[in-house]
Design a protein around this motif. Structure first.
Motif, PDB file in Angstrom:
ATOM      1  N   THR A 116       0.841  -1.192   0.000  1.00 42.09           N
ATOM      2  CA  THR A 116       0.000   0.000   0.000  1.00 42.09           C
ATOM      3  C   THR A 116       0.876   1.242   0.000  1.00 42.09           C
ATOM      4  N   MET A 117       0.623   2.102  -0.971  1.00 41.47           N
ATOM      5  CA  MET A 117       1.390   3.338  -1.122  1.00 41.47           C
ATOM      6  C   MET A 117       0.620   4.517  -0.527  1.00 41.47           C
ATOM      7  N   PRO A 118       1.270   5.666  -0.405  1.00 43.06           N
ATOM      8  CA  PRO A 118       0.613   6.866   0.122  1.00 43.06           C
ATOM      9  C   PRO A 118      -0.220   7.554  -0.960  1.00 43.06           C
ATOM     10  N   LEU A 119      -1.305   6.898  -1.353  1.00 46.72           N
ATOM     11  CA  LEU A 119      -2.146   7.411  -2.427  1.00 46.72           C
ATOM     12  C   LEU A 119      -3.522   7.794  -1.902  1.00 46.72           C
ATOM     13  N   VAL A 120      -4.083   8.842  -2.479  1.00 47.45           N
ATOM     14  CA  VAL A 120      -5.465   9.223  -2.244  1.00 47.45           C
ATOM     15  C   VAL A 120      -6.086   9.385  -3.629  1.00 47.45           C
ATOM     16  N   GLY A 121      -7.065   8.542  -3.937  1.00 51.73           N
ATOM     17  CA  GLY A 121      -7.686   8.593  -5.254  1.00 51.73           C
ATOM     18  C   GLY A 121      -6.692   8.377  -6.382  1.00 51.73           C
ATOM     19  N   GLY A 122      -5.667   7.569  -6.125  1.00 54.08           N
ATOM     20  CA  GLY A 122      -4.660   7.280  -7.145  1.00 54.08           C
ATOM     21  C   GLY A 122      -3.561   8.314  -7.274  1.00 54.08           C
ATOM     22  N   VAL A 123      -3.570   9.345  -6.409  1.00 54.21           N
ATOM     23  CA  VAL A 123      -2.584  10.423  -6.463  1.00 54.21           C
ATOM     24  C   VAL A 123      -1.656  10.324  -5.266  1.00 54.21           C
ATOM     25  N   VAL A 124      -0.336  10.414  -5.503  1.00 56.63           N
ATOM     26  CA  VAL A 124       0.653  10.370  -4.429  1.00 56.63           C
ATOM     27  C   VAL A 124       0.502  11.611  -3.552  1.00 56.63           C
TER      28      VAL A 124
END
Length: 135
Positions: free
Chosen positions: A38-46
């Motif tokens: 899991t990456m630091p993404l919100v709605g697919g945006v870093v």
């Protein structure tokens, strides 16, 4: 997506790669729930660009949110893995981990990797949770 009574999978809207690569955000099998990297993404945006601490908090919170459909939270986490693109970020990522899991004390691993699919990402995490024997 194929589920059985013994295995349940959930998707999220955090990563564009779930659909593109054909993976689930979290899979419950038996007494474990395993959350994919899991990456630091919100709605697919870093988000949190340049801050390993903020990225770690966001990535872990996204991973914890993936446990919610199974009725679990951070206190159910028994293992964490932290992948960093720079060893210099270990203290900041460790501080975020402690903030979220200090009372839980899961088994933890931190590894430095060569990089991620998006060069703005400094940290990616995985969590595993224990949900007890199915009723």
């Amino acid at each position: 997506m194929t589920d059985s009574p013994a295995v349940r999978r959930v998707q999220s809207d955090h990563s564009p790669w779930e659909e593109a690569m054909g993976f689930a955000r979290a899979v419950a099998a038996g007494d474990r729930v395993i959350v994919a990297g899991t990456m630091p993404l919100v709605g697919g945006v870093v988000r949190g660009e340049g801050s390993p601490y903020e990225q770690a908090l966001l990535a872990f919170n996204n991973a914890i949110a993936a446990l919610e459909p199974f009725g679990l939270a951070a206190d159910s986490v028994v293992r964490t893995r932290m992948y960093l693109s720079h060893a210099r970020d270990a203290e900041d990522v460790g501080r975020a981990h402690k903030e979220l899991f200090d009372a839980v004390r899961p088994a933890a691993t931190m590894v430095v990797v060569n990089g991620f699919v998006d060069s703005r990402v400094l940290v990616e995490v995985e969590v595993e949770a224990y949900r007890g024997a199915p009723e």
